[in-house]
Design an enzyme around this catalytic site. Structure first.
Site, PDB file in Angstrom:
ATOM      1  N   SER A 250       0.191   4.177  -7.934  1.00 48.90           N
ATOM      2  CA  SER A 250      -0.910   3.529  -7.199  1.00 48.90           C
ATOM      3  C   SER A 250      -2.284   3.934  -7.732  1.00 48.90           C
ATOM      4  CB  SER A 250      -0.807   3.932  -5.721  1.00 48.90           C
ATOM      5  OG  SER A 250      -2.047   3.759  -5.080  1.00 48.90           O
ATOM      6  N   GLY A 251      -3.117   2.928  -8.008  1.00 48.22           N
ATOM      7  CA  GLY A 251      -4.484   3.206  -8.448  1.00 48.22           C
ATOM      8  C   GLY A 251      -5.284   3.904  -7.369  1.00 48.22           C
ATOM      9  N   LEU A 252      -5.081   3.457  -6.125  1.00 50.73           N
ATOM     10  CA  LEU A 252      -5.800   4.077  -5.006  1.00 50.73           C
ATOM     11  C   LEU A 252      -5.418   5.558  -4.896  1.00 50.73           C
ATOM     12  CD1 LEU A 252      -7.466   4.101  -2.376  1.00 50.73           C
ATOM     13  CD2 LEU A 252      -5.420   3.288  -1.188  1.00 50.73           C
TER      14      LEU A 252
ATOM     15  N   ASP B 216     -11.642   4.358  -5.799  1.00 50.27           N
ATOM     16  CA  ASP B 216     -10.738   3.381  -6.433  1.00 50.27           C
ATOM     17  C   ASP B 216     -11.579   2.259  -7.054  1.00 50.27           C
ATOM     18  OD1 ASP B 216      -8.472   2.026  -7.182  1.00 50.27           O
ATOM     19  OD2 ASP B 216      -7.968   1.309  -5.165  1.00 50.27           O
TER      20      ASP B 216
ATOM     21  N   ASP C 160       0.059   0.579 -11.361  1.00 48.92           N
ATOM     22  CA  ASP C 160      -1.026  -0.279 -10.879  1.00 48.92           C
ATOM     23  C   ASP C 160      -2.122  -0.201 -11.950  1.00 48.92           C
ATOM     24  OD1 ASP C 160      -3.188  -1.377  -9.637  1.00 48.92           O
ATOM     25  OD2 ASP C 160      -3.241   0.055  -7.970  1.00 48.92           O
TER      26      ASP C 160
ATOM     27  N   ASP D   2      -4.772  -1.950 -12.299  1.00 49.21           N
ATOM     28  CA  ASP D   2      -6.032  -2.572 -11.856  1.00 49.21           C
ATOM     29  C   ASP D   2      -6.231  -3.921 -12.565  1.00 49.21           C
ATOM     30  OD1 ASP D   2      -6.405  -0.537 -10.116  1.00 49.21           O
ATOM     31  OD2 ASP D   2      -7.837   0.569 -11.333  1.00 49.21           O
TER      32      ASP D   2
ATOM     33  N   GLU E 174      -4.352  -7.180 -11.616  1.00 50.36           N
ATOM     34  CA  GLU E 174      -4.864  -8.060 -10.565  1.00 50.36           C
ATOM     35  C   GLU E 174      -6.006  -8.906 -11.121  1.00 50.36           C
ATOM     36  OE1 GLU E 174      -5.572  -4.356  -8.454  1.00 50.36           O
ATOM     37  OE2 GLU E 174      -7.580  -5.023  -7.948  1.00 50.36           O
TER      38      GLU E 174
ATOM     39  N   LYS F  38     -13.222  -2.802 -10.653  1.00 54.75           N
ATOM     40  CA  LYS F  38     -12.754  -3.390  -9.391  1.00 54.75           C
ATOM     41  C   LYS F  38     -13.044  -2.473  -8.200  1.00 54.75           C
ATOM     42  CE  LYS F  38      -9.637  -1.694  -7.803  1.00 54.75           C
ATOM     43  NZ  LYS F  38      -8.293  -1.125  -7.549  1.00 54.75           N
TER      44      LYS F  38
ATOM     45  N   ASN G 114     -11.147  -1.424  -4.299  1.00 56.76           N
ATOM     46  CA  ASN G 114      -9.893  -1.558  -3.568  1.00 56.76           C
ATOM     47  C   ASN G 114      -9.922  -2.804  -2.684  1.00 56.76           C
ATOM     48  OD1 ASN G 114      -8.139  -0.941  -0.970  1.00 56.76           O
ATOM     49  ND2 ASN G 114      -7.314   0.249  -2.683  1.00 56.76           N
ATOM     50  N   SER G 115      -8.786  -3.480  -2.618  1.00 59.72           N
ATOM     51  CA  SER G 115      -8.710  -4.770  -1.925  1.00 59.72           C
ATOM     52  C   SER G 115      -9.032  -4.684  -0.437  1.00 59.72           C
ATOM     53  CB  SER G 115      -7.319  -5.361  -2.097  1.00 59.72           C
ATOM     54  OG  SER G 115      -7.023  -5.493  -3.453  1.00 59.72           O
TER      55      SER G 115
ATOM     56  N   ARG H 169      -0.907  -9.933 -10.263  1.00 58.04           N
ATOM     57  CA  ARG H 169      -1.257  -9.787  -8.849  1.00 58.04           C
ATOM     58  C   ARG H 169      -2.349 -10.794  -8.494  1.00 58.04           C
ATOM     59  NH1 ARG H 169      -3.060  -4.002  -6.325  1.00 58.04           N
ATOM     60  NH2 ARG H 169      -4.740  -4.707  -4.944  1.00 58.04           N
TER      61      ARG H 169
ATOM     62  N   HIS I 151      -1.022 -10.438  -2.581  1.00 58.04           N
ATOM     63  CA  HIS I 151      -1.602  -9.407  -1.723  1.00 58.04           C
ATOM     64  C   HIS I 151      -2.312 -10.036  -0.534  1.00 58.04           C
ATOM     65  CE1 HIS I 151      -2.281  -5.408  -0.737  1.00 58.04           C
ATOM     66  NE2 HIS I 151      -3.315  -5.099  -1.493  1.00 58.04           N
TER      67      HIS I 151
HETATM   68  C1  SPV Z   1      -2.978   0.571  -4.869  1.00 62.28           C
HETATM   69  O1  SPV Z   1      -2.063   1.201  -4.346  1.00 62.28           O
HETATM   70  O2  SPV Z   1      -3.835   1.108  -5.541  1.00 62.28           O
HETATM   71  C2  SPV Z   1      -3.046  -0.858  -4.697  1.00 62.28           C
HETATM   72  C3  SPV Z   1      -2.524  -1.452  -3.501  1.00 62.28           C
HETATM   73  O3  SPV Z   1      -3.613  -1.517  -5.526  1.00 62.28           O
HETATM   74  S1  SPV Z   1      -3.844  -1.620  -2.429  1.00 62.28           S
HETATM   75  O4  SPV Z   1      -4.450  -0.375  -2.209  1.00 62.28           O
HETATM   76  O5  SPV Z   1      -3.224  -2.187  -1.251  1.00 62.28           O
HETATM   77  O6  SPV Z   1      -4.769  -2.566  -3.001  1.00 62.28           O
HETATM   78 MG    MG Z   2      -4.797  -0.455  -6.749  1.00 63.80          MG
END
Ligand code: SPV
Ligand code: MG
Length: 543
Positions: free
Chosen positions: A50-52, A62, A89, A91, A118, A124, A126-127, A163, A194
Site C-alpha cells: 500500500s502506498g498509503l 501519501d 500500489d 500510484d 491509478e 497524487k 490519497n483518494s 485503477r 475505487h
Molecule cells: C493505498 O493503500 O495506498 C491505496 C488504497 O491506494 S487507498 O488508500 O484506498 O486509496
Molecule cells: Mg495508494
C-alpha cells in the site's frame, strides 16, 4: 538472508492465478518486511504493497513525498521477507509512460509480482482526501502508460492492474466504464474500481455493467460493513484489505508509548507486547544459527567451559574446613581464579562452575554457578549432569583443583575431534611423587611423529605399573557439540546409583568401550593437580 522464494510456481504466476481464478482472493496490506511476513503467516495468498501505508510508515504523506526508488527499497524488503506474491500500489507510475516502463523492469528485478497504477496526475493525493478535487489523467495518455507497462515486462505473468478513479473524482459511472474499457484494450490484466462511498452501490453498479470483461479488484475501506458474501456473489476477483496492519500498529504503538511515558517503567506493557523471542523468530534467527554451523570455521569449537568444583578436598585438611578446594588461595587468589584466568586467556568466556561443598564460599565474577547439593554422595558425573542441564553444546570440562597454562586449553579447542583429552607426557614425575593419578595408554607415545599422527586413547588406569603407559591425564576433556550430545545421552541413560558412582575416568572408559575415538593432545608439564599442601606451595610459584 538467503531468498526463500520457491522455484515454482513463480510469484508472478501465482498472482496472475489469484486474479484470474473463479474464487475470490484477498490481499492484505503490508508496508515493510515485518508486516509482510505477518500478513503471509496469517494465511494470505498475496500482499498489497500500500502506498498509503508505506508512506505513513516512512513518516511522510501519501503524496509521492517518498521517491519511487525509496518505495522500491521497501517493497524489495517485503519481497525478500515473504514467499507470497506482492501487488505494489504504484500510484500513478511516478511519471509518464517512460517512468512506468522503468518501474516495471525494476519491480520484476526485485521479485514483485505486479503493479497497480491509478489514472490520476503525479504527484497524487490519497483518494480519501479531497477526492473530488483531484484531476484525473487524460484517459488516452493513461492507456498509453498501461500499454508501455505491458510491453516493458519480461515475465509474461507479471500483473498490471489499471485503477479507475472516475467515481472517486465524481465523474460518474459512464466515465468509469469508458476508462475501464480503454485500459482493458490497452492490455491491463484487471481493473481496480475505487469508491469512497460508505455503501457498495457504486462498485456493485460498475460490476453489473462491466460483467466479466476483465477481473475486477475492490478496496472496501469505506464500505467495510458490506458482507464479504456480497462481493463473492457478485463475482469480484480480488478484495484488498488496504491499510489495516498499519492502522492496528498505530493504535498499539500509541497505547504502548503513552503507557511507558506515564509509568516510567515497563511492567505494565511487558505482557502486552510481543516477546523478544517472537521478534527473533520473525527475523529468521534460527536459519542464521543453522547456517553458521554450516559455513563458519571451527564448527563446534567450544567457547564454554565447565569447572567441576563440588568436592571439598579433604586431603588439604584445615585449609578446606570452611571452603572447598577450588577457593583455597594460591599466590594471593583462589585456585578457581587461576583456572578462570587460563580459560579466559584461551578465549573461553562462558564458564559454568559446579559448586557443592560450602557453596556459599564459592565466589567468582562473570561465571554461571550450578549447584550439586548431593556432592557428598555423588561423584563428578553427577556434577557434570547438573552443568549439562543448565547449558548444552561444545565445552571443555575440567576440575576445580587443576591448574593449567592457557595453551593447554587452546590446544584442546583447536582440535576438531568430538572427544579430546590433554595428556602430560612427563607422567613419571607424578608417579615419583607417589600420588594417585590417571595414567593413559595411547595409540602412540609422545615422539616427534605424534605431532603428525592422530593419537588416540586406548585405556585409562590408576596403576602406574600397567604396561604401556604414555602419560597422565590432566583432567581436561574437550567435547564438540556432537561429543557433548553423546556424553549427555550416556549420562541421561544412567540409573540413580550408576550416576552417583560414576567418575570422569569411568566416563572416558565407557566412551572408549562404546567405540568412540578419544583424541589425545600431549604436552609436558605446565599443569598442576592440587592434591596436597605441598602442591599449594608449588602452585604459588605456578604461573
Ligand atoms: C493505498 O493503500 O495506498 C491505496 C488504497 O491506494 S487507498 O488508500 O484506498 O486509496
Ligand atoms: Mg495508494
Amino acid at each position: 538472508m538467503p531468498s526463500n522464494r520457491p522455484a515454482t510456481p513463480k510469484k508472478t504466476t501465482r498472482l496472475r492465478e489469484l486474479v484470474r481464478r473463479k474464487d475470490i482472493a484477498f490481499l492484505m496490506e503490508a508496508h515493510n518486511g515485518l508486516s509482510a511476513k505477518i500478513a503471509e503467516e496469517a494465511g494470505f495468498d498475496g500482499i498489497w504493497g500500500s502506498g498509503l501505508s508505506i508512506s505513513a510508515a516512512l513518516g511522510v504523506r501519501d503524496n509521492n513525498e517518498a521517491s519511487w526508488t525509496q518505495v522500491l527499497e521497501v517493497v524489495e524488503f517485503m519481497a525478500d521477507a515473504t514467499t507470497v506474491p506482492i501487488l505494489l500500489d504504484g500510484d500513478t507510475g511516478y511519471g509518464n509512460f517512460n517512468s512506468m516502463r522503468r518501474l516495471v523492469r525494476k519491480l520484476e528485478q526485485r521479485g514483485v509480482a505486479g503493479v497497480c497504477i491509478e489514472d490520476k496526475l503525479f504527484p497524487k493525493t490519497n483518494s480519501f482526501i479531497r477526492g473530488t478535487a483531484q484531476p484525473l489523467a487524460d484517459a488516452d495518455e493513461f492507456a498509453g502508460k498501461i500499454r508501455a507497462a505491458k510491453e516493458a515486462q519480461d515475465d509474461p505473468d507479471f500483473v498490471v492492474v489499471a485503477r479507475v478513479e472516475a467515481l472517486i473524482a465524481g465523474h460518474g459511472m459512464d466515465e468509469a466504464l469508458r476508462r475501464a474499457e480503454l485500459y482493458r484494450v490497452a492490455g491491463a490484466d484487471a481493473i481496480l474500481i475505487h469508491s469512497a462511498q460508505r455503501n457498495p452501490s457504486e462498485i456493485l453498479g460498475f460490476k453489473k455493467e462491466w460483467g466479466d470483461r476483465l477481473p475486477v479488484v475492490i478496496v472496501p475501506t469505506k464500505y467495510y460493513t458490506t458482507p464479504t458474501e456480497v462481493f463473492r456473489e457478485c463475482g469480484f476477483s480480488v478484495v484488498i484489505w488496504a491499510n489495516h496492519l498499519m492502522r492496528s500498529a498505530i493504535t498499539t504503538m500509541q497505547a504502548t508509548a503513552k503507557q511507558i511515558f506515564v509509568d516510567q517503567h515497563l511492567r505494565n506493557v511487558e505482557e502486552k507486547v510481543a516477546p523478544l523471542q517472537e521478534v527473533f523468530r520473525l527475523q529468521g534467527e534460527k536459519e542464521l544459527e543453522q547456517a553458521e554451523k554450516l559455513y563458519l570455521p571451527k564448527q563446534g569449537a567450544p567457547a564454554r567451559a565447565v569447572v567441576l568444583a563440588a568436592s571439598r578436598g579433604e586431603e588439604l585438611g584445615e585449609l578446606t574446613a570452611e571452603r572447598p578446594k577450588a577457593m583455597v588461595p594460591i599466590a594471593g587468589k583462589p585456585l578457581l581464579e587461576h583456572i578462570l584466568a587460563s580459560y579466559r586467556a584461551a578465549g573461553i568466556k562462558d564458564i559454568t562452575v559446579v559448586r557443592g561443598y560450602k557453596k556459599a564460599a564459592v565466589e567468582a565474577a562473570g561465571v554461571t554457578f550450578v549447584d550439586n547439593d548431593d556432592y557428598a554422595k555423588t561423584q563428578e558425573i553427577a556434577s557434570l549432569k547438573k552443568a549439562f542441564a543448565a547449558a548444552e553444546g561444545a565445552c571443555v570440562v575440567s576440575y576445580g583443583d587443576v591448574l593449567f597454562k592457557k595453551y593447554i586449553a587452546q590446544k584442546l579447542t583447536d582440535h576438531e575431534g568430538d572427544f579430546v583429552i590433554a595428556v602430560d607426557a612427563q607422567w613419571q614425575d607424578s608417579n615419583n611423587r607417589g600420588r594417585l593419578a590417571d595414567y593413559v595408554v595411547c595409540s602412540r607415545e609422545n615422539t616427534k611423529r605424534a605431532l603428525l599422527d592422530d593419537v588416540t586413547l586406548r585405556d585409562i588406569v590408576n596403576d602406574p605399573d600397567r604396561k604401556g603407559i604414555n602419560g597422565e591425564w590432566m583432567g581436561l576433556l574437550k567435547l564438540s557439540d556432537r561429543g557433548a550430545k553423546v556424553v549427555k545421552e550416556t549420562v541421561d541413560a544412567l540409573d540413580a546409583p550408576g550416576l552417583a558412582s560414576l567418575k570422569m575416568t569411568d566416563l572416558l572408559r565407557r566412551l572408549v568401550t562404546a567405540g568412540h575415538t578419544i583424541h589425545v593432545v600431549y604436552s609436558t608439564g605446565d599443569w598442576l593437580d592440587v592434591d596436597s599442601l605441598d602442591d599449594v606451595l608449588t602452585g604459588s610459584t605456578f604461573s
